[in-house]
Design a protein around this motif. Structure first.
Motif, mmCIF file in Angstrom:
data_model
loop_
_atom_site.group_PDB
_atom_site.id
_atom_site.type_symbol
_atom_site.label_atom_id
_atom_site.label_comp_id
_atom_site.label_asym_id
_atom_site.label_seq_id
_atom_site.Cartn_x
_atom_site.Cartn_y
_atom_site.Cartn_z
ATOM 1 N N UNK A 199 -6.958 -4.996 5.981
ATOM 2 C CA UNK A 199 -6.233 -5.118 4.714
ATOM 3 C C UNK A 199 -6.607 -6.350 3.930
ATOM 4 N N UNK B 6 -3.538 5.046 -5.320
ATOM 5 C CA UNK B 6 -3.115 3.649 -5.440
ATOM 6 C C UNK B 6 -2.196 3.208 -4.318
ATOM 7 N N UNK B 7 -2.295 3.848 -3.208
ATOM 8 C CA UNK B 7 -1.503 3.403 -2.063
ATOM 9 C C UNK B 7 -2.258 2.284 -1.355
ATOM 10 N N UNK B 8 -1.596 1.198 -1.107
ATOM 11 C CA UNK B 8 -2.226 0.106 -0.372
ATOM 12 C C UNK B 8 -1.166 -0.620 0.430
ATOM 13 N N UNK C 40 -0.176 -3.737 2.378
ATOM 14 C CA UNK C 40 -0.719 -5.091 2.491
ATOM 15 C C UNK C 40 -0.951 -5.479 3.947
ATOM 16 N N UNK C 41 -1.866 -6.414 4.139
ATOM 17 C CA UNK C 41 -2.287 -6.820 5.478
ATOM 18 C C UNK C 41 -1.090 -7.120 6.379
ATOM 19 N N UNK D 95 -9.813 -6.586 2.663
ATOM 20 C CA UNK D 95 -10.629 -6.007 1.600
ATOM 21 C C UNK D 95 -10.080 -4.613 1.310
ATOM 22 N N UNK D 96 -10.423 -4.068 0.149
ATOM 23 C CA UNK D 96 -9.902 -2.765 -0.241
ATOM 24 C C UNK D 96 -11.019 -1.723 -0.220
ATOM 25 N N UNK D 97 -10.630 -0.502 0.036
ATOM 26 C CA UNK D 97 -11.583 0.604 -0.036
ATOM 27 C C UNK D 97 -12.029 0.814 -1.479
ATOM 28 N N UNK D 98 -13.265 1.275 -1.653
ATOM 29 C CA UNK D 98 -13.702 1.625 -3.001
ATOM 30 C C UNK D 98 -13.334 3.070 -3.319
ATOM 31 N N UNK E 280 -4.646 2.837 2.924
ATOM 32 C CA UNK E 280 -5.412 2.508 1.717
ATOM 33 C C UNK E 280 -6.020 3.784 1.161
ATOM 34 N N UNK E 281 -5.660 4.098 -0.089
ATOM 35 C CA UNK E 281 -6.227 5.284 -0.721
ATOM 36 C C UNK E 281 -6.300 5.029 -2.222
ATOM 37 N N UNK E 282 -7.454 4.615 -2.712
ATOM 38 C CA UNK E 282 -7.572 4.215 -4.109
ATOM 39 C C UNK E 282 -7.073 5.281 -5.080
#
Lengths: 210, 355, 321
Positions: free
Chosen positions: A47, A69-71, A73-74, A49-52, A64-66
């Motif tokens: 968490x 927009x689900x993210x 946090x670490x 870095x973010x997925x592209x 994480x799913x761009x």
């Protein structure tokens, strides 16, 4: 039920396609040359870095799913991470370093320190508990970093070049220690290394990055 | 002669230091002599006189001599020599007034010192009484109190502002950064006027030290915030990432990891802020004013401070009162210097003060 | 190509309660210190409004400052034109004198000084930047005043064919010239430190290239360092200008306050807005106090504009480096 990462990882200009699945109790080793994106995979799972594009999930919880927009946090993923450059907190004693993550989960100082002390004993550092990271050797720092990650009993354990910053003599000792620590561990482990020899003894699966 | 051209063009050449040095010395001495002669002539023509006049004449002549001496290596070498001469002379010239200030402050300040200068106040003594009566204990205590009040407000607020800019990175972060920078240019008298119209007139209806401290806090805030911002930026992002990865919240990341690693830098930021306001005079004239007696009540009535002590004694005009003003200056200067050196020693090289 | 760094991607993060409180608290503190500027402006406007209303534009254009007689026979009249002009004149003298020295000192420290004295000299420069203005004032009042009066006399005797070097009477102390010199000394550290910062960022490879082409040190400085640092230097000069415009006690002590627009810089008459406030404050009538608040607001707005512009320029110079 597992850690699933499918998609593009990368920072800035760099990106690469990744498709990994790690079951509980499995130890996946990613080997490859420097700059092939091994560490980026770990950072994405942790968490930091973010997925592209694509999707990262653990036990069917999306981390994480761009596209949606689900993210997560670490701090809510509860991964245990051993960083390549260790990143011990320089102003805290070894025991406080190990206890730091426990305290973040809401444990009292006493409880956290008790459990941290047990963990330090496991890695053989109980006598150095009150030293600062700057006052111990590289191999000892490496073991503190391991203890710091393992003490959390994390569902996902991420090890980034766990032997890299260790001199040759203590390297073998660490190589012998690590399996005993990871043995019987129920979570998913992802281990990154540029040296195939490191991973032979440990890994259940090996993935090569070109 | 050839040393100079080597320096000027910095082309590496085989060196024979013993001979070069001798030649360089000879050239320097010739240039000096010619310049002194030239300067003397210039003084005759223009009517420049005295120590400063001779220096000015020399400073005008020397670059020209340097230019001419190097002309035989070409115009470029000549210009280079002249530029070096001008730059070095300008540097020396710029430092002279400051040296004069420091020398005068401590030289003339000595006059006012006697055994009781630091320990008595001026309650029973008027400022034109002999210099072995009265002192500035009240001003020292007052300055310490004012600084304490200002610090209590400005240091937390400045560090919070820096945390907001660097750590929280909130919506107004860029505005906060820009306006704290712009705030450092607020004239001190305006800060005094503002506190006067609000705190002195509306809240207390009297001059007091609390108002003075708050006026100083306004001036101190930008220095603390800007320096603390620079300090926080020195913490590597990796350390924050490690903390988050271990499940820590931002709150504990900031207070248990970020702030402790830069503790000495934050202390430096605070001390620089204090040094910035310790000698402020104008806002105090409008808020805490001056009083001859040692007082510690911050809510009721004027309170002395070193800057206003200097100002009041200078204004009184007699020989002894001016001497007291110099004595006060020496004390104030020492305090500022001690603060400054402490900040440097604590903060190391990494901490840069920002304006 | 879309970039998806953590910082750049729009991410909805639900934070814990502790963090929400923490972030709210920090934001509150930051906004509080941010709003100080607005508070200062509005309070001064509020207090000075009556004077702005009564005198309108002539508050800026009139040079007459008279609190009137107590019986009301002579009405009060407030205008700060003389003081505004005085502020600008002294500040311009200050920056004109300080800028060349700032450039030379910065170049000396960055490119000429031997490395072993660079650190101590920089420390000394930081130290003198912390000399309180009242000490500059007392030094200016007792030492510089007499010295510079002599210089002013010489300037006057050589250049009295230039109108601003003329004087109405041969009194050379406490003039805008002397105040300007003192201010120059006071703003030299800040201007120098900005100049040093931009000069030190000049591209090393271009400097080496200029050397490599057989150039001299001065050639490299003139063709690479100075053009590179120009905009930052302008910013530094404006920061200095802002400080000089707002200085109070030092100007109060070395300048003869006269309510007349004076452009003859060697003449013993002048003033600036800040020293007007300090001078009149202690014996001001309630109405005059409002005039001083209004004057303070004008000073505040002028210095804020100068400073904000300077900050923008300096920040841009920092970032492009």
């Amino acid at each position: 039920m597992s850690l699933v990462l499918q998609g593009q990882v990368g920072r800035g200009e760099f990106s690469r396609e990744v498709d990994v699945t790690v079951q509980h109790g499995e130890i996946l080793a990613i080997v490859g040359a420097n700059g092939s994106g091994k560490s980026t995979v770990l950072q994405t799972i942790a968490g930091i870095a973010a997925l592209k594009s694509g999707r990262l999930s653990f036990d069917n919880v999306v981390w994480d799913e761009p596209i949606t927009k689900i993210f997560t946090p670490a701090q809510d993923r509860h991964c245990g991470v051993v960083f390549q450059d260790l990143r011990l907190f320089p102003h805290l004693s070894l025991i406080a370093n190990v206890a730091y993550g426990l305290r973040a989960t809401g444990l009292s100082k006493q409880e956290a320190h008790a459990r941290a002390a047990e963990e330090l004993t496991l890695v053989g550092l109980d006598e150095l508990a009150d030293r600062k990271p700057g006052q111990v050797s590289g191999g000892e720092r490496q073991r503190v970093a391991l203890a710091r990650a393992l003490v959390l009993r994390p569902p996902v354990l991420l090890l980034d070049e766990p032997f890299a910053s260790v001199d040759v003599s203590s390297r073998q000792g660490l190589r012998d220690l690590l399996p005993s620590l990871v043995q019987g561990y129920q979570g998913s482990v992802v281990l990154v290394s540029h040296d195939p020899e490191d991973v032979q003894a440990l890994a259940t699966n090996i993935l090569a990055f070109g | 002669m050839s040393t100079s051209s080597i320096e000027a063009t910095s082309i590496p050449q085989p060196q024979r230091p013993w001979r070069q040095a001798k030649r360089a010395w000879r050239q320097a001495i010739v240039m000096l002599v010619v310049s002194v002669v030239g300067a003397t002539l210039l003084m005759q023509v223009t009517g420049l006189a005295g120590v400063i006049g001779s220096y000015v004449a020399f400073a005008l002549v020397f670059p020209v001599v340097a230019f001419l001496a190097s002309m035989k290596y070409g115009k470029k070498a000549g210009q280079d020599k002249m530029a070096s001469a001008i730059i070095c002379l300008a540097f020396g010239t710029a430092f002279m007034p400051w040296m004069s200030i420091l020398f005068t402050v401590f030289n003339r300040g000595r006059e006012a010192f006697y055994s009781g200068f630091l320990t008595t106040d001026m309650l029973v003594n008027s400022s034109d009484q002999p210099l072995n009566m009265g002192g500035l204990s009240h001003a020292i205590v007052g300055t310490l109190i004012l600084i304490f009040i200002a610090s209590m407000v400005a240091i937390p607020l400045g560090i919070i502002t820096a945390i907001y800019i660097v750590e929280v990175k909130g919506r107004f972060a860029s505005y906060a950064r820009f306006f704290t920078q712009a705030m450092s240019g607020v004239p001190s008298i305006v800060a005094g006027l503002f506190i006067y119209t609000t705190i002195v007139v509306v809240v207390f209806n009297r001059f007091n030290a609390l108002a003075g401290g708050l006026a100083l806090a306004i001036l101190m805030l930008p220095t603390v915030a800007r320096t603390a911002e620079e300090v926080l930026k020195l913490v590597p992002d990796d350390l924050r990432a490690a903390s988050y990865a271990m499940g820590a919240s931002q709150f504990s990341t900031v207070f248990r990891i970020v702030l402790p690693t830069v503790r000495s830098g934050l202390v430096t930021a605070s001390i620089l802020g204090v040094a910035r306001v310790a000698g402020e005079t104008a806002p105090l004239l409008l808020t805490s004013q001056y009083f001859v007696q040692l007082t510690t009540n911050i809510l009721d009535g004027p309170m002395a401070s070193l800057p206003t002590y200097i100002f009041a004694n200078l204004g009184a005009g007699s020989d002894t009162s001016v001497a007291r003003a110099w004595g006060g200056s020496a004390v104030l200067m020492s305090i500022v210097f001690i603060l400054f050196v402490t900040a440097r020693l604590l903060g190391g090289r990494n901490t840069k003060s920002r304006h | 190509m879309e970039s998806t760094d953590l910082k750049q991607r729009e991410i909805v993060i639900r934070r814990g309660l502790a963090d929400r409180i923490f972030r709210r608290a920090m934001a509150t503190g930051a906004i509080l210190s941010l709003s100080l500027l607005a508070l200062i402006a509005s309070f001064l406007l509020f207090r000075g409004f009556e004077v702005f209303r009564d005198f309108g534009f002539s508050f800026i254009t009139s040079a007459k400052w008279d609190s009137g007689s107590a019986d009301g026979v002579t009405p009060a009249s407030f205008g700060i034109a003389a003081m505004l002009v005085g502020s600008v004149v002294t500040a311009i003298i200050a920056i004109t004198v300080a800028l060349p020295f700032a450039i030379c000192v910065a170049l000396f420290l960055e490119y000429y000084a031997p490395s072993f004295i660079r650190k101590p000299l920089t420390a000394v420069l930081d130290l003198v930047a912390a000399i309180p203005s009242v000490i500059y004032g007392i030094w200016g009042y007792t030492i510089l005043n007499n010295l510079a009066a002599g210089w002013a006399k010489s300037l006057n005797s050589w250049f009295d064919w230039i109108w601003f070097f003329k004087v109405p009477a041969p009194i050379f102390t406490r003039s805008p010239f002397i105040a300007g010199l003192l201010l120059a000394l006071m703003i030299l550290p800040i201007t120098t430190s900005v100049a040093r910062e931009v000069y030190s960022q000049a591209p090393r490879d271009q400097i080496d290239a200029a050397y490599g082409l057989g150039g001299t040190k001065w050639g490299a400085i003139r063709s690479v360092v100075m053009p590179f640092g120009r905009s930052g230097l302008v910013g530094g000069a404006m920061l200095g200008l802002g400080r000089a415009l707002g200085e109070t006690v030092a100007v109060y002590l070395v300048l003869n306050l006269v309510f007349k627009i004076n452009l003859q810089i060697l003449a013993s008459a002048g003033g600036n807005v800040a020293s007007l406030i300090a001078t009149r404050f202690s014996e001001a009538t309630p109405y005059e106090l409002k005039g001083l608040m209004a004057a303070g607001l004008v000073l505040f707005l002028v210095t804020l504009a100068v400073n904000a512009t300077a900050t923008l320029i300096v920040n841009r110079a920092r970032n492009t480096a």
